[in-house]
Design a protein around this motif. Sequence first.
Motif, PDB file in Angstrom:
ATOM      1  N   GLY A 196      29.864  39.655  71.998  1.00  0.00           N
ATOM      2  CA  GLY A 196      28.805  40.485  73.436  1.00  0.00           C
ATOM      3  C   GLY A 196      27.505  41.045  73.489  1.00  0.00           C
ATOM      4  N   ALA A 197      26.845  40.785  72.466  1.00  0.00           N
ATOM      5  CA  ALA A 197      25.347  41.061  72.402  1.00  0.00           C
ATOM      6  C   ALA A 197      24.748  40.644  73.578  1.00  0.00           C
ATOM      7  CB  ALA A 197      24.580  40.456  71.531  1.00  0.00           C
ATOM      8  N   ARG A 198      24.214  42.024  74.093  1.00  0.00           N
ATOM      9  CA  ARG A 198      23.399  41.330  74.934  1.00  0.00           C
ATOM     10  C   ARG A 198      21.706  41.656  74.939  1.00  0.00           C
ATOM     11  NH1 ARG A 198      24.762  45.180  79.762  1.00  0.00           N
ATOM     12  NH2 ARG A 198      25.361  46.607  77.678  1.00  0.00           N
ATOM     13  N   CYS A 199      21.097  41.768  73.695  1.00  0.00           N
ATOM     14  CA  CYS A 199      19.958  41.999  73.631  1.00  0.00           C
ATOM     15  C   CYS A 199      19.854  41.738  72.112  1.00  0.00           C
ATOM     16  CB  CYS A 199      19.435  43.398  73.988  1.00  0.00           C
ATOM     17  SG  CYS A 199      20.085  44.761  72.636  1.00  0.00           S
ATOM     18  N   ALA A 200      18.673  41.428  71.784  1.00  0.00           N
ATOM     19  CA  ALA A 200      18.550  40.780  70.336  1.00  0.00           C
ATOM     20  C   ALA A 200      16.626  41.366  70.030  1.00  0.00           C
ATOM     21  CB  ALA A 200      18.810  39.593  69.399  1.00  0.00           C
ATOM     22  N   GLU A 201      16.511  41.409  68.703  1.00  0.00           N
ATOM     23  CA  GLU A 201      15.340  41.304  67.960  1.00  0.00           C
ATOM     24  C   GLU A 201      14.831  41.167  66.664  1.00  0.00           C
ATOM     25  OE1 GLU A 201      12.813  44.822  65.204  1.00  0.00           O
ATOM     26  OE2 GLU A 201      13.899  45.298  66.671  1.00  0.00           O
ATOM     27  N   VAL A 202      13.825  39.838  67.086  1.00  0.00           N
ATOM     28  CA  VAL A 202      13.124  38.853  66.429  1.00  0.00           C
ATOM     29  C   VAL A 202      12.367  39.154  65.420  1.00  0.00           C
ATOM     30  CG1 VAL A 202      12.930  36.289  65.665  1.00  0.00           C
ATOM     31  CG2 VAL A 202      14.626  36.965  67.719  1.00  0.00           C
ATOM     32  N   THR A 203      12.433  39.355  64.324  1.00  0.00           N
ATOM     33  CA  THR A 203      11.298  39.971  63.177  1.00  0.00           C
ATOM     34  C   THR A 203      10.513  39.321  63.430  1.00  0.00           C
ATOM     35  OG1 THR A 203      12.340  39.994  61.372  1.00  0.00           O
ATOM     36  CG2 THR A 203      13.253  41.968  62.572  1.00  0.00           C
ATOM     37  N   TYR A 204       8.680  39.292  63.697  1.00  0.00           N
ATOM     38  CA  TYR A 204       8.019  38.663  62.534  1.00  0.00           C
ATOM     39  C   TYR A 204       7.462  38.560  61.312  1.00  0.00           C
ATOM     40  CZ  TYR A 204       5.747  37.108  67.337  1.00  0.00           C
ATOM     41  OH  TYR A 204       6.065  35.993  68.512  1.00  0.00           O
ATOM     42  N   ARG A 205       8.587  38.528  61.170  1.00  0.00           N
ATOM     43  CA  ARG A 205       8.104  38.071  59.279  1.00  0.00           C
ATOM     44  C   ARG A 205       8.869  36.691  58.766  1.00  0.00           C
ATOM     45  NH1 ARG A 205      13.017  43.205  57.448  1.00  0.00           N
ATOM     46  NH2 ARG A 205      11.486  44.669  59.130  1.00  0.00           N
ATOM     47  N   THR A 206       8.867  35.455  59.388  1.00  0.00           N
ATOM     48  CA  THR A 206       8.934  34.257  58.647  1.00  0.00           C
ATOM     49  C   THR A 206       8.114  33.511  59.669  1.00  0.00           C
ATOM     50  OG1 THR A 206      10.746  33.637  60.538  1.00  0.00           O
ATOM     51  CG2 THR A 206      11.483  35.356  58.554  1.00  0.00           C
ATOM     52  N   PRO A 207       7.727  32.487  58.992  1.00  0.00           N
ATOM     53  CA  PRO A 207       6.875  31.208  59.477  1.00  0.00           C
ATOM     54  C   PRO A 207       7.833  31.174  60.751  1.00  0.00           C
ATOM     55  CG  PRO A 207       6.528  31.324  57.667  1.00  0.00           C
ATOM     56  CD  PRO A 207       7.838  32.584  57.684  1.00  0.00           C
ATOM     57  N   ASP A 208       8.514  30.760  61.128  1.00  0.00           N
ATOM     58  CA  ASP A 208       9.457  30.326  62.131  1.00  0.00           C
ATOM     59  C   ASP A 208       9.837  31.729  63.473  1.00  0.00           C
ATOM     60  OD1 ASP A 208       9.083  27.903  61.014  1.00  0.00           O
ATOM     61  OD2 ASP A 208      11.389  27.041  61.291  1.00  0.00           O
ATOM     62  N   ALA A 209       9.073  32.576  63.303  1.00  0.00           N
ATOM     63  CA  ALA A 209      10.065  33.698  64.050  1.00  0.00           C
ATOM     64  C   ALA A 209       9.458  33.214  65.699  1.00  0.00           C
ATOM     65  CB  ALA A 209       8.964  35.487  63.555  1.00  0.00           C
ATOM     66  N   GLU A 210       7.754  32.984  65.747  1.00  0.00           N
ATOM     67  CA  GLU A 210       7.293  33.045  67.616  1.00  0.00           C
ATOM     68  C   GLU A 210       9.057  31.748  67.872  1.00  0.00           C
ATOM     69  OE1 GLU A 210       3.830  31.824  69.808  1.00  0.00           O
ATOM     70  OE2 GLU A 210       3.368  33.117  68.190  1.00  0.00           O
ATOM     71  N   PRO A 211       8.886  30.196  67.383  1.00  0.00           N
ATOM     72  CA  PRO A 211       9.517  30.016  67.679  1.00  0.00           C
ATOM     73  C   PRO A 211      11.092  30.097  68.196  1.00  0.00           C
ATOM     74  CG  PRO A 211       8.895  28.504  65.214  1.00  0.00           C
ATOM     75  CD  PRO A 211       7.960  29.872  65.816  1.00  0.00           C
ATOM     76  N   VAL A 212      12.081  30.841  66.641  1.00  0.00           N
ATOM     77  CA  VAL A 212      13.230  31.120  66.917  1.00  0.00           C
ATOM     78  C   VAL A 212      13.043  31.931  68.686  1.00  0.00           C
ATOM     79  CG1 VAL A 212      14.274  32.661  66.730  1.00  0.00           C
ATOM     80  CG2 VAL A 212      13.054  31.540  64.690  1.00  0.00           C
ATOM     81  N   LEU A 213      11.890  32.897  68.031  1.00  0.00           N
ATOM     82  CA  LEU A 213      11.769  33.891  69.867  1.00  0.00           C
ATOM     83  C   LEU A 213      12.490  33.062  71.071  1.00  0.00           C
ATOM     84  CD1 LEU A 213       9.829  36.939  69.728  1.00  0.00           C
ATOM     85  CD2 LEU A 213       9.757  36.100  71.881  1.00  0.00           C
TER      86      LEU A 213
END
Length: 210
Positions: free
Chosen positions: A38-55
């Motif tokens: 039921g989540a409608r939003c999420a925050e991907v933190t820039y703390r890992t090398p894969d953060a950008e492709p994950v986002l």
Amino acid sequence: MTRTDLASVLDGARVLPVLTVRHVSTAGPLADALAAGGARCAEVTYRTPDAEPVLKEMAAHGGLVVGAGTVVTPRQAERAVAAGARFVVSPGFDEEVVAKCRELGVPVVPGIATATELMRALKADLDTVKLFPAEPLGGLRTLRALAAPFPRTRFVPTGGIDASGLAAYLADPAVLAVGGSWMATAAHLERGDYEEIRRLTAEAVERSVT
């Protein structure tokens, strides 16, 4: 960037899963689990090398409004928005990051920990801030103390909050939304326990609307 900008992006969502994802291979199943809960939003933190492709992958999922967190430079903000971030969250207040987000046309939520930092944010015409780290700073007592002299400010408290404290934060009229990592921890992702992520997310979302 006013609070209505962020509120419209969040579209009424009051629980913001804060995600630190080490491997892009988990991004798709994670997005599925959050959306199923039921989540409608999420925050991907820039703390890992894969953060950008994950986002990028989570933003393409379609079921979530995805933002970038732990953004500390204008360049990171630029790359995050290019990858699909709909909003930007910083651990502290930085004028250059705020200016870049304004240029890019996305809401920015800077972190503050003191009245002085909050006044700097208000001077920059920002009325939504992230209280960080919320629990180590004193939790709701600190939030209420900061809100009292600045009644137009809305807060997104994040840091050390878990399921047991969610309802109390959300009951405060100064709180726009609550950020937390308990719904999808590093341990959950390492185990591939997406059903538990779904369950915890559903529980948090239910608490946010009751």
